[in-house]
Design an enzyme around this catalytic site. Structure first.
Site, short mmCIF file in Angstrom:
data_model
loop_
_atom_site.label_atom_id
_atom_site.label_comp_id
_atom_site.label_asym_id
_atom_site.label_seq_id
_atom_site.Cartn_x
_atom_site.Cartn_y
_atom_site.Cartn_z
N GLU A 283 45.87 -60.36 10.54
CA GLU A 283 44.98 -59.86 9.25
C GLU A 283 45.27 -60.76 8.03
O GLU A 283 44.27 -61.21 7.28
CB GLU A 283 44.96 -58.38 9.20
CG GLU A 283 43.94 -58.05 10.36
CD GLU A 283 44.53 -56.43 10.84
OE1 GLU A 283 45.01 -55.87 9.83
OE2 GLU A 283 44.12 -56.09 11.76
N LYS B 295 48.27 -50.51 7.68
CA LYS B 295 47.11 -51.25 7.13
C LYS B 295 46.81 -50.56 5.80
O LYS B 295 47.60 -50.08 5.16
CB LYS B 295 46.19 -51.75 8.23
CG LYS B 295 46.48 -52.00 9.52
CD LYS B 295 45.52 -52.66 10.34
CE LYS B 295 46.16 -53.08 11.71
NZ LYS B 295 45.10 -53.76 12.68
N HIS C 253 51.20 -60.99 10.22
CA HIS C 253 50.12 -60.46 10.80
C HIS C 253 48.79 -61.17 10.86
O HIS C 253 48.46 -61.81 9.81
CB HIS C 253 49.90 -59.02 10.30
CG HIS C 253 48.95 -58.09 11.06
ND1 HIS C 253 47.70 -58.18 11.08
CD2 HIS C 253 49.22 -57.23 11.95
CE1 HIS C 253 47.20 -57.32 11.84
NE2 HIS C 253 48.16 -56.71 12.56
N ASN D 53 51.67 -49.67 11.93
CA ASN D 53 51.00 -50.49 10.89
C ASN D 53 50.22 -49.69 10.37
O ASN D 53 48.82 -49.82 10.93
CB ASN D 53 50.76 -51.63 11.38
CG ASN D 53 50.32 -52.75 10.06
OD1 ASN D 53 50.12 -52.24 9.01
ND2 ASN D 53 49.89 -53.85 10.68
N GLY E 284 42.17 -53.64 17.26
CA GLY E 284 41.26 -52.52 16.70
C GLY E 284 39.76 -52.88 17.59
O GLY E 284 38.85 -52.40 17.14
N SER F 248 45.27 -52.41 20.17
CA SER F 248 44.61 -51.17 20.83
C SER F 248 45.76 -50.42 21.95
O SER F 248 45.51 -49.96 22.80
CB SER F 248 43.54 -51.68 21.60
OG SER F 248 42.74 -52.32 20.85
N GLU G 62 50.78 -60.07 19.08
CA GLU G 62 49.24 -59.22 18.94
C GLU G 62 48.09 -60.01 19.11
O GLU G 62 47.86 -61.19 18.03
CB GLU G 62 49.38 -58.81 17.55
CG GLU G 62 50.54 -57.53 17.08
CD GLU G 62 50.16 -56.64 15.89
OE1 GLU G 62 50.16 -55.63 16.34
OE2 GLU G 62 49.44 -57.26 15.00
P1 13P Z 1 45.33 -51.55 16.57
O1 13P Z 1 46.45 -50.69 17.24
O2 13P Z 1 44.36 -50.63 15.68
O3 13P Z 1 44.51 -52.04 17.56
O4 13P Z 1 46.05 -52.65 15.62
C1 13P Z 1 47.11 -53.30 16.08
C2 13P Z 1 47.68 -54.13 14.92
O5 13P Z 1 47.23 -55.01 14.30
C3 13P Z 1 49.17 -53.63 14.46
O6 13P Z 1 49.56 -54.43 13.52
#
Ligand code: 13P
Length: 248
Positions: free
Chosen positions: A95, A15, A93, A13, A171, A210, A165
């Site tokens: 976010e 983002k 997601h 992803n 992150g 992560s 997740e």
């Molecule tokens: P990270 O791998 O940067 O922690 O992000 C995970 C994520 O949100 C994937 O959709």
């Protein structure tokens, strides 16, 4: 590795990151890679969907509209996503749940829109640290999943991927331990099993939060962890390839 029945999936992803040069470098770098035992998916921003294409990986979007077309300024329909050659859409997601206030009900409608277009939803669920510490973890995840199951029906989960997740692991560098991931993945599978045993056994449940080259193998080695949804580490080819190889 997990049950022979399930084919591992590693999805990146990106983002709101990446540019044409990165897309082209990934397309070139993946050429000739042999990752025959897994499905690799890259999910760039909409603007790069057309710029990634490969025999080695598939392409996915990071969200979609719940509508087919019409006066919805700024939205992108599943038909448009499909026309770019994408086969997957990340939905739910955390976010987007936070930044765009996407509800479980809206996410369920988006899942329906994807399935109607023949796209495979990668449905994300996951709790905040606050929810985990309140003891409501399993109730919270059950609610996130149940709203979608009730809207599209369990049969639709034949053509879906689930990603667990935990928000506190995204992150932050704070990866869930393999045991924490396994505990939740087993819970998700058991929940689906109540509606349909075969679908529960066959669906890929990915872990995200992560994941790095250095921890992927241990996470993916858990019985119910069928691969990963990778954020930051999916922007670096070598790191992402190491994660793919850990699942392969
Ligand atoms: P990270 O791998 O940067 O922690 O992000 C995970 C994520 O949100 C994937 O959709």
């Amino acid at each position: 590795m997990q049950s022979q029945k399930r084919r591992p999936v590693v999805a990146g992803n990106w983002k709101m990151n990446g540019d044409l040069a990165l897309a082209e470098s990934f397309t070139t770098a993946f050429e000739g890679q042999t990752l025959d035992n897994i499905d690799v998916i890259l999910c760039p921003p909409f603007t790069l969907l057309n710029s990634l294409s490969s025999d080695v990986f598939s392409v996915g979007a990071q969200t979609c509209s719940e509508y087919d077309n019409g006066a919805h300024t700024g939205e992108v329909s599943c038909g448009m996503i499909k026309a770019c050659g994408a086969q997957y859409v990340i939905l739910g997601h955390s976010e987007r749940r936070t930044d765009q206030a996407e509800s479980n009900q809206l996410i369920a409608k988006k899942v329906e829109a994807c399935l109607k277009e023949g796209l495979t939803p990668i449905l994300c669920i996951g709790e905040s640290l606050e929810v985990r510490e309140s003891g409501e973890l399993f109730n919270f995840l059950e609610e996130q999943l149940t709203v979608v199951i009730e809207h599209v029906g369990i049969e639709s989960f034949r053509n879906m991927v689930i990603a667990y997740e935990p928000i506190w692991a995204i992150g932050t560098g704070l990866t869930a331990s393999p045991e924490q991931a396994q505990e939740v993945h087993a819970f998700i599978r058991a929940l689906l099993k109540k509606s349909n045993e075969a679908i529960a056994e066959n669906i890929a449940i990915l872990y995200g939060g992560s994941v790095k080259g250095s921890n992927a193998k241990e996470l993916f080695g858990q019985e119910d962890v069928d691969g990963g949804l990778i954020g930051g580490a999916s922007l670096k080819f070598e790191e992402f390839l190491t994660i793919c190889q850990a699942a392969n």
